[in-house]
Write a protein that holds these residues in place. Sequence first.
Motif, mmCIF file in Angstrom:
data_model
loop_
_atom_site.group_PDB
_atom_site.id
_atom_site.type_symbol
_atom_site.label_atom_id
_atom_site.label_comp_id
_atom_site.label_asym_id
_atom_site.label_seq_id
_atom_site.Cartn_x
_atom_site.Cartn_y
_atom_site.Cartn_z
ATOM 1 N N MET A 1 6.974 -0.147 -7.769
ATOM 2 C CA MET A 1 5.576 0.098 -7.393
ATOM 3 C C MET A 1 5.402 -0.212 -5.910
ATOM 4 S SD MET A 1 2.096 -1.493 -9.061
ATOM 5 C CE MET A 1 2.445 -3.155 -8.571
ATOM 6 N N SER A 2 4.901 0.750 -5.150
ATOM 7 C CA SER A 2 4.709 0.541 -3.708
ATOM 8 C C SER A 2 3.519 -0.376 -3.460
ATOM 9 C CB SER A 2 4.486 1.893 -3.006
ATOM 10 O OG SER A 2 3.319 2.509 -3.509
ATOM 11 N N LEU A 3 3.572 -1.026 -2.320
ATOM 12 C CA LEU A 3 2.532 -1.994 -1.972
ATOM 13 C C LEU A 3 1.355 -1.269 -1.314
ATOM 14 C CD1 LEU A 3 1.720 -4.984 -1.727
ATOM 15 C CD2 LEU A 3 2.831 -4.995 0.509
ATOM 16 N N PRO A 4 0.179 -1.234 -1.952
ATOM 17 C CA PRO A 4 -0.975 -0.550 -1.340
ATOM 18 C C PRO A 4 -1.341 -1.206 -0.006
ATOM 19 C CG PRO A 4 -1.396 -1.088 -3.651
ATOM 20 C CD PRO A 4 -0.149 -1.807 -3.277
ATOM 21 N N GLU A 5 -1.694 -0.364 0.962
ATOM 22 C CA GLU A 5 -2.038 -0.886 2.285
ATOM 23 C C GLU A 5 -3.255 -1.795 2.220
ATOM 24 O OE1 GLU A 5 -3.242 0.752 6.737
ATOM 25 O OE2 GLU A 5 -2.416 2.130 5.244
ATOM 26 N N SER A 6 -4.205 -1.467 1.330
ATOM 27 C CA SER A 6 -5.411 -2.299 1.226
ATOM 28 C C SER A 6 -5.080 -3.710 0.755
ATOM 29 C CB SER A 6 -6.409 -1.644 0.255
ATOM 30 O OG SER A 6 -5.836 -1.517 -1.036
ATOM 31 N N VAL A 7 -4.070 -3.815 -0.126
ATOM 32 C CA VAL A 7 -3.655 -5.130 -0.626
ATOM 33 C C VAL A 7 -3.008 -5.936 0.493
ATOM 34 C CG1 VAL A 7 -2.077 -6.324 -2.195
ATOM 35 C CG2 VAL A 7 -3.410 -4.370 -3.005
ATOM 36 N N SER A 8 -2.126 -5.279 1.260
ATOM 37 C CA SER A 8 -1.470 -5.955 2.374
ATOM 38 C C SER A 8 -2.482 -6.433 3.408
ATOM 39 C CB SER A 8 -0.459 -5.011 3.032
ATOM 40 O OG SER A 8 0.155 -5.629 4.131
ATOM 41 N N THR A 9 -3.463 -5.556 3.704
ATOM 42 C CA THR A 9 -4.497 -5.915 4.674
ATOM 43 C C THR A 9 -5.324 -7.088 4.180
ATOM 44 O OG1 THR A 9 -4.629 -3.633 5.434
ATOM 45 C CG2 THR A 9 -6.501 -5.056 5.944
ATOM 46 N N ARG A 10 -5.695 -7.063 2.881
ATOM 47 C CA ARG A 10 -6.507 -8.148 2.322
ATOM 48 C C ARG A 10 -5.742 -9.459 2.347
ATOM 49 N NH1 ARG A 10 -10.928 -10.825 2.292
ATOM 50 N NH2 ARG A 10 -11.407 -11.900 0.323
ATOM 51 N N ALA A 11 -4.440 -9.411 2.048
ATOM 52 C CA ALA A 11 -3.640 -10.636 2.065
ATOM 53 C C ALA A 11 -3.611 -11.243 3.465
ATOM 54 C CB ALA A 11 -2.219 -10.355 1.588
ATOM 55 N N GLU A 12 -3.460 -10.395 4.483
ATOM 56 C CA GLU A 12 -3.456 -10.906 5.855
ATOM 57 C C GLU A 12 -4.811 -11.489 6.228
ATOM 58 O OE1 GLU A 12 -1.170 -11.432 8.268
ATOM 59 O OE2 GLU A 12 0.150 -11.113 6.554
ATOM 60 N N GLN A 13 -5.888 -10.820 5.761
ATOM 61 C CA GLN A 13 -7.228 -11.343 6.026
ATOM 62 C C GLN A 13 -7.407 -12.724 5.397
ATOM 63 O OE1 GLN A 13 -9.695 -8.281 4.348
ATOM 64 N NE2 GLN A 13 -9.836 -7.114 6.268
ATOM 65 N N LEU A 14 -6.951 -12.857 4.145
ATOM 66 C CA LEU A 14 -7.085 -14.131 3.451
ATOM 67 C C LEU A 14 -6.287 -15.225 4.139
ATOM 68 C CD1 LEU A 14 -6.868 -12.902 -0.246
ATOM 69 C CD2 LEU A 14 -8.840 -14.022 0.808
ATOM 70 N N LEU A 48 -3.038 -12.373 -5.529
ATOM 71 C CA LEU A 48 -2.417 -11.204 -4.889
ATOM 72 C C LEU A 48 -0.905 -11.382 -4.782
ATOM 73 C CD1 LEU A 48 -4.853 -10.243 -1.961
ATOM 74 C CD2 LEU A 48 -4.411 -8.983 -4.074
ATOM 75 N N GLU A 49 -0.471 -12.583 -4.377
ATOM 76 C CA GLU A 49 0.956 -12.818 -4.224
ATOM 77 C C GLU A 49 1.671 -12.851 -5.568
ATOM 78 O OE1 GLU A 49 0.886 -15.265 0.019
ATOM 79 O OE2 GLU A 49 1.231 -16.363 -1.849
ATOM 80 N N SER A 50 0.934 -13.213 -6.616
ATOM 81 C CA SER A 50 1.520 -13.186 -7.953
ATOM 82 C C SER A 50 1.717 -11.756 -8.425
ATOM 83 C CB SER A 50 0.612 -13.945 -8.922
ATOM 84 O OG SER A 50 1.069 -13.822 -10.251
ATOM 85 N N GLU A 51 0.740 -10.889 -8.127
ATOM 86 C CA GLU A 51 0.835 -9.491 -8.555
ATOM 87 C C GLU A 51 1.803 -8.692 -7.684
ATOM 88 O OE1 GLU A 51 -3.063 -7.812 -8.640
ATOM 89 O OE2 GLU A 51 -3.865 -9.344 -9.989
ATOM 90 N N TYR A 52 1.897 -9.077 -6.397
ATOM 91 C CA TYR A 52 2.762 -8.348 -5.458
ATOM 92 C C TYR A 52 3.672 -9.366 -4.758
ATOM 93 C CZ TYR A 52 -0.801 -4.752 -6.133
ATOM 94 O OH TYR A 52 -1.664 -3.845 -6.685
ATOM 95 N N PRO A 53 4.783 -9.782 -5.413
ATOM 96 C CA PRO A 53 5.658 -10.813 -4.836
ATOM 97 C C PRO A 53 6.195 -10.458 -3.452
ATOM 98 C CG PRO A 53 6.201 -10.416 -7.144
ATOM 99 C CD PRO A 53 5.226 -9.351 -6.751
ATOM 100 N N GLU A 54 6.279 -9.152 -3.157
ATOM 101 C CA GLU A 54 6.786 -8.757 -1.847
ATOM 102 C C GLU A 54 5.851 -9.174 -0.711
ATOM 103 O OE1 GLU A 54 5.249 -4.865 -3.795
ATOM 104 O OE2 GLU A 54 5.891 -6.874 -4.407
ATOM 105 N N LEU A 55 4.622 -9.566 -1.045
ATOM 106 C CA LEU A 55 3.676 -10.063 -0.038
ATOM 107 C C LEU A 55 4.064 -11.446 0.492
ATOM 108 C CD1 LEU A 55 0.121 -9.280 -1.468
ATOM 109 C CD2 LEU A 55 1.053 -8.449 0.690
#
Length: 787
Positions: A1-14, A48-55
């Motif tokens: 599953m590819s990492l959605p850009e919105s998820v990556s952006t939100r993680a950086e914001q957090l 978020l990091e639990s759902e997308y470990p690559e973050l």
Amino acid sequence: MSLPESVSTRAEQLRAEIEQHNYRYYVLDLPSVPDSEYDRLFRELQQLESEYPELINADSPTQRVGRKPDTGFAEVAHEQPMLSLDNAFSEEDMAAFVRRLLDRLGLAADDKLDFACEPKLDGLAVSLMYEQGRLARAATRGDGYTGEDITLNVRTLKSVPLRLMGSGWPDRLEVRGEIYMPRAGFEQLNEQARAADEKIFVNPRNAAAGSLRQLDPAITARRPLEFCCYSTGVVEGGELPQTHAARLKQLNAWGLKINSEMRVVQGLEGCLEYYHALASKRDQLAYDIDGIVFKVDRLDLQAELGYVARAPRWAIAHKFPAQEEITRLKAVEFQVGRTGAITPVARLEPVFVGGVTVSNATLHNMDEIARLGVKAGDHVIVRRAGDVIPQIVQVVEDRRTGDETEVQIPRHCPICGSDVERTRLVKRGKGREQVSEGAIYRCVGRLSCRAQLTQALIHFVSRKAMDIDGLGEKSIEQLVERDLVKSPADLYRLQVSDFLTLEGFAQLSSENLFNSIAASRQVELARFIYALGIPEVGEGTARALAGKLGNLQRLREAEPLLLTWLPDIGLEVAHEIHNFMQDDHNRQVIDDLLAQGIQLQNEQGVAAELQGSISLEMLIERLDVPGVAKTGAQALAKYFKALEPMLAADESVLAEIPKLSKKAREGLIGCLNQPHWVATARALETQLLAFGMHWSCEPESPAAASAQPLQGQTWVLTGTLEQMTRDQAKERLLALGAKVSGSVSGKTHTVVAGPGAGSKLTKAEQLGVPVLDEAAFLVQLAEWESA
């Protein structure tokens, strides 16, 4: 599953937002959001990091506690040695230091060098290496040339940024500083250790060092450690400011904590003024310091001055007098306090510590003696911090000779010979009482014990109690020794001729004291309650009892559970008050005082907000039935609508009640089968009716609820007031319903600042708390008090 850009952006914001909150809370001491909001953001990032470990990356705030090291701590060779400092112990030493600097720089004797000054924190020196703005390694100072790799543990400190803020930092930046444990955190850590019967730490520095050298970073993470930077080491691939103070401010802008007391001063005079100013407030600081570090501020001058073998020529530590020393414990004696508590006191071979010669130290109680393992004749480490009573913190067991003797509690009072009994601790909850042995031993002699009588009288006449001017400790001791006073009421039987027999009294001073005692017969109820010396009842609690119950008779009758509806009074304190008031001896003392003409001022009805305020649901909840919490109390109150039907209920009736659990039914049946519990419930309802607090009672004066315009507000007084004393200002604020605090926080409503206001005023301005000068304060007081 590819990492959605919105998820990556939100993680950086957090991450950015969480690190900003960490910076404001741990570095600036100016939190901008409540803990609940911080926790919400942190949980969202974890999710978020639990759902997308690559973050997940090493810089994430969620990764502060990592794996355990495979073995012990690896060695780290410092690229630039972490040298120690030369010390100054007197003003003469400081003057010689400044003269050497001026001579080496070829400057005149009256030239003024700029010095960067900061407290010398009593912690552990460490080095943090940042590469491309990320924390790459942390190491202890060690011997100055080689330390230990403590990266995993240092990553757990929220005052250490995992990634520097902003931009413009060098490619490689070594930040040096101190990891320490604030006093409040140290006390809390030791309290937890005592509760768990674990070894306690001797001092905050010892605790910080032990916490950093844990092989499990999770343990370090639970310890209240902080980091404060004081210099730089390696700097590659970038530029930093060319003065020490400016360099520290730049580090602060990148997210690193610096000491808020850091200043730049000129010349020897500036250094000495700073030293004395900080020495005077040393004991008000939140952390331990053992001196002041003075550094030539300009880095080009530092380079010109250079180093000696082990220390820079351009810096020195002006040390405070030592706070810990070793001496011999000659003997342990026992003193008797106002409540009869038998307190062990250490008699020491005199030793100079903390700026004074110490010959006595506190040992608290027999449990503390057992914990320390101290014996008479031991060599011990004595600690003294400012005006704090000196205390023994450790036994030097290596110096024992075998002649030391065990310390035993006396079986009889050393003053009056009465029996000494160990107190009992009663832990109450869910209808049960658990009794255990307390740490305190007491003389049972009461006021027949001269020591208890003397201390009780000293408290009774004190400024915040009956405020009898002219009656000091020595005079009270003489009155007790001559059997002129055997209880507080006897003070009101004394004549001028009695005072003339005392040392230091002439006709005029005797008449003045007689008049002062007579004047104290008219006293505010709150002061009288405080003067009685009820255990656990300080000035604030006495004021709450007076303001809410309204008169002395209600206080004398009040059931413990009823008292718990008053602000800041828990069940244990409520039982202390009730037991004091029901004791025959204490009742006689109060009756005798009233018989001598004590007239209580400001007596009134029960406070307006308590009238008719206690519902059946609240009564059931307060009766602490096993299994019955708020929901169960609501169900019982809705069904029965009155107490007596509930007390007459059986299992079949209770089974019909909706939303009442089986556990609650069983708990209530168990209580209903206990005559004492049923009697307590009836007595409580009867008293609620008598006091007008019962749900069936109509408030006597609905408008009275607005009589305290500052109800719920917290005020702070700082500086010098010219039209009244601070105590007088506090009294008037308390009478208007305000709480008066000694510190400023985000919950402070208003600060009153007089001339000389310092850090409290500064913090109020930083937090945006309203500030009044004395003139504006007096205008407001007049408006409120005339309303």
